[in-house]
Design an enzyme around this catalytic site. Structure first.
Site, PDB file in Angstrom:
ATOM      1  N   PRO A   2      27.987  37.669 -24.577  1.00 30.15           N
ATOM      2  CA  PRO A   2      27.665  38.173 -25.908  1.00 30.15           C
ATOM      3  C   PRO A   2      28.639  39.219 -26.195  1.00 30.15           C
ATOM      4  O   PRO A   2      29.149  40.229 -25.582  1.00 30.15           O
ATOM      5  CB  PRO A   2      26.386  38.789 -25.442  1.00 30.15           C
ATOM      6  N   GLU A   3      29.133  39.165 -27.315  1.00 33.09           N
ATOM      7  CA  GLU A   3      29.880  40.271 -27.852  1.00 33.09           C
ATOM      8  C   GLU A   3      29.219  40.886 -28.918  1.00 33.09           C
ATOM      9  O   GLU A   3      27.993  40.631 -29.087  1.00 33.09           O
ATOM     10  CB  GLU A   3      31.374  39.479 -28.916  1.00 33.09           C
ATOM     11  N   HIS A  92      16.728  32.559 -12.909  1.00 30.10           N
ATOM     12  CA  HIS A  92      17.569  33.570 -13.395  1.00 30.10           C
ATOM     13  C   HIS A  92      16.815  34.772 -14.374  1.00 30.10           C
ATOM     14  O   HIS A  92      17.597  35.595 -14.778  1.00 30.10           O
ATOM     15  CB  HIS A  92      18.887  33.106 -13.850  1.00 30.10           C
ATOM     16  N   ARG A 116      24.700  34.487 -14.235  1.00 27.87           N
ATOM     17  CA  ARG A 116      25.716  34.835 -13.331  1.00 27.87           C
ATOM     18  C   ARG A 116      25.876  36.065 -12.936  1.00 27.87           C
ATOM     19  O   ARG A 116      26.749  36.876 -12.322  1.00 27.87           O
ATOM     20  CB  ARG A 116      27.054  34.628 -14.134  1.00 27.87           C
TER      21      ARG A 116
END
Length: 278
Positions: A2-3, A92, A116
């Site tokens: 995400p930016e 996750h 991740r």
DNA sequence: CTCCTGACCTGAGTGC
DNA sequence: TGCACTCAGGTCAGGA
């Protein structure tokens, strides 16, 4: 992942689910993400009210009663989902907070997923915010008043590296990432390989404008969904359909139809049109 | 300072 | 099916 536009999309979606509401329960499924999580995190946020939600660069700052700040960074693969009935947590899903019912009696369950585990969460006193290690050195917000063509030109003046990698430096401009740097450079007609210090005057003006326009357009579309990003309500981010060059190597440039090129700079892939970008 | 590399971690995709 | 390999939206620590 995400930016700035994706993080802003998450913040906006969290507002109705969290703002002004009390955290009635919290679940923390592991004791670390990228770094160790704050000790006793679940206990320390349970019972607090959410006074507001801000974004700084790619961080979400959840302001809690008692002058505490809950900081969230989504890393590469983090996402947030909002449910209105208790969700079944998947592999996750590391953190969940349950919010007290709203005026219509509807509770909210906010789930943070990060396969991740490059994301992180911190909890600290609001008085420590300005000295916070991760926040203190960030450059200005590209959509804020401090960012301007003149500011950008002054930053670039002394930088000898390629403009692509310079724009990824969060200390100069906060919130750009790999997608939007490629897209903004395309809009500005500037090659990612160009030495930053050579971008002056009109070109710097055009680049500053391109950064702002690209980010605004992406926010309006709910960000870009490539692999992991979804809006907290479950929608994708539709800006993926408007990407001109990112991830499109070999496809025709939308302006001149020449094939989009790609190269690796400082370990990150860049996409550009060698005809339109100089 | 600036610049680059390696590290962190899982999953998806590709080619054999 | 399976295995080996590459790559992915971020950023920090360490070394040149």
């Amino acid at each position: 992942m995400p930016e700035l536009p994706e993080v802003e999309t998450v913040r906006r979606a969290l507002l109705p689910a969290m703002q002004g509401r009390k955290i009635t329960a919290a679940f923390v499924g592991r004791d670390d993400l990228r770094w160790p999580l704050p000790p006793d995190l679940a206990d320390r946020i349970t019972g607090r009210h959410v006074a507001g939600l801000d974004r700084r660069a790619k961080y979400i700052l959840i302001r809690l009663s008692g002058d505490e700040v809950l900081l969230l960074h989504l890393g590469m693969s983090g996402s947030v989902r909002i449910h209105h009935t208790p969700p079944q947590l998947a592999k996750h899903d590391h953190v969940m907070v349950e919010m007290a019912p709203d005026a219509t009696g509807q509770p909210a369950f906010v789930v943070f997923r990060d396969p991740r585990r490059f994301g992180w969460i911190d909890l600290f006193s609001a008085t420590a915010e300005s000295q916070h290690k991760l926040l203190a050195n960030l450059g200005p917000e590209p959509l804020g008043n401090e960012f301007s063509p003149a500011y950008l030109a002054a930053c670039l003046k002394t930088r000898t590296g390629p403009i692509k990698t310079v724009l990824l430096n969060q200390q100069l401009v906060a919130g750009l990432g790999n997608i939007y740097v490629s897209e903004a450079l395309f809009r500005a007609g500037i090659s990612p390989r160009r030495r930053a210090s050579s971008i002056r005057g009109v070109r710097a003006d055009r680049l500053a404008t391109a950064i702002i326009d690209t980010l605004r357009a992406a926010i309006a579309d709910g960000g870009t969904s490539l692999r992991d990003h979804v809006q907290p309500g479950g929608d994708i981010g539709y800006f993926v359909q408007r990407l001109a060059v990112y991830g499109r190597a070999g496809e025709p440039c939308p302006t001149c139809a020449a094939p989009v090129q790609s190269l690796v700079q400082a370990g990150r892939r860049s996409f550009y049109c060698s005809h339109c970008q100089r």
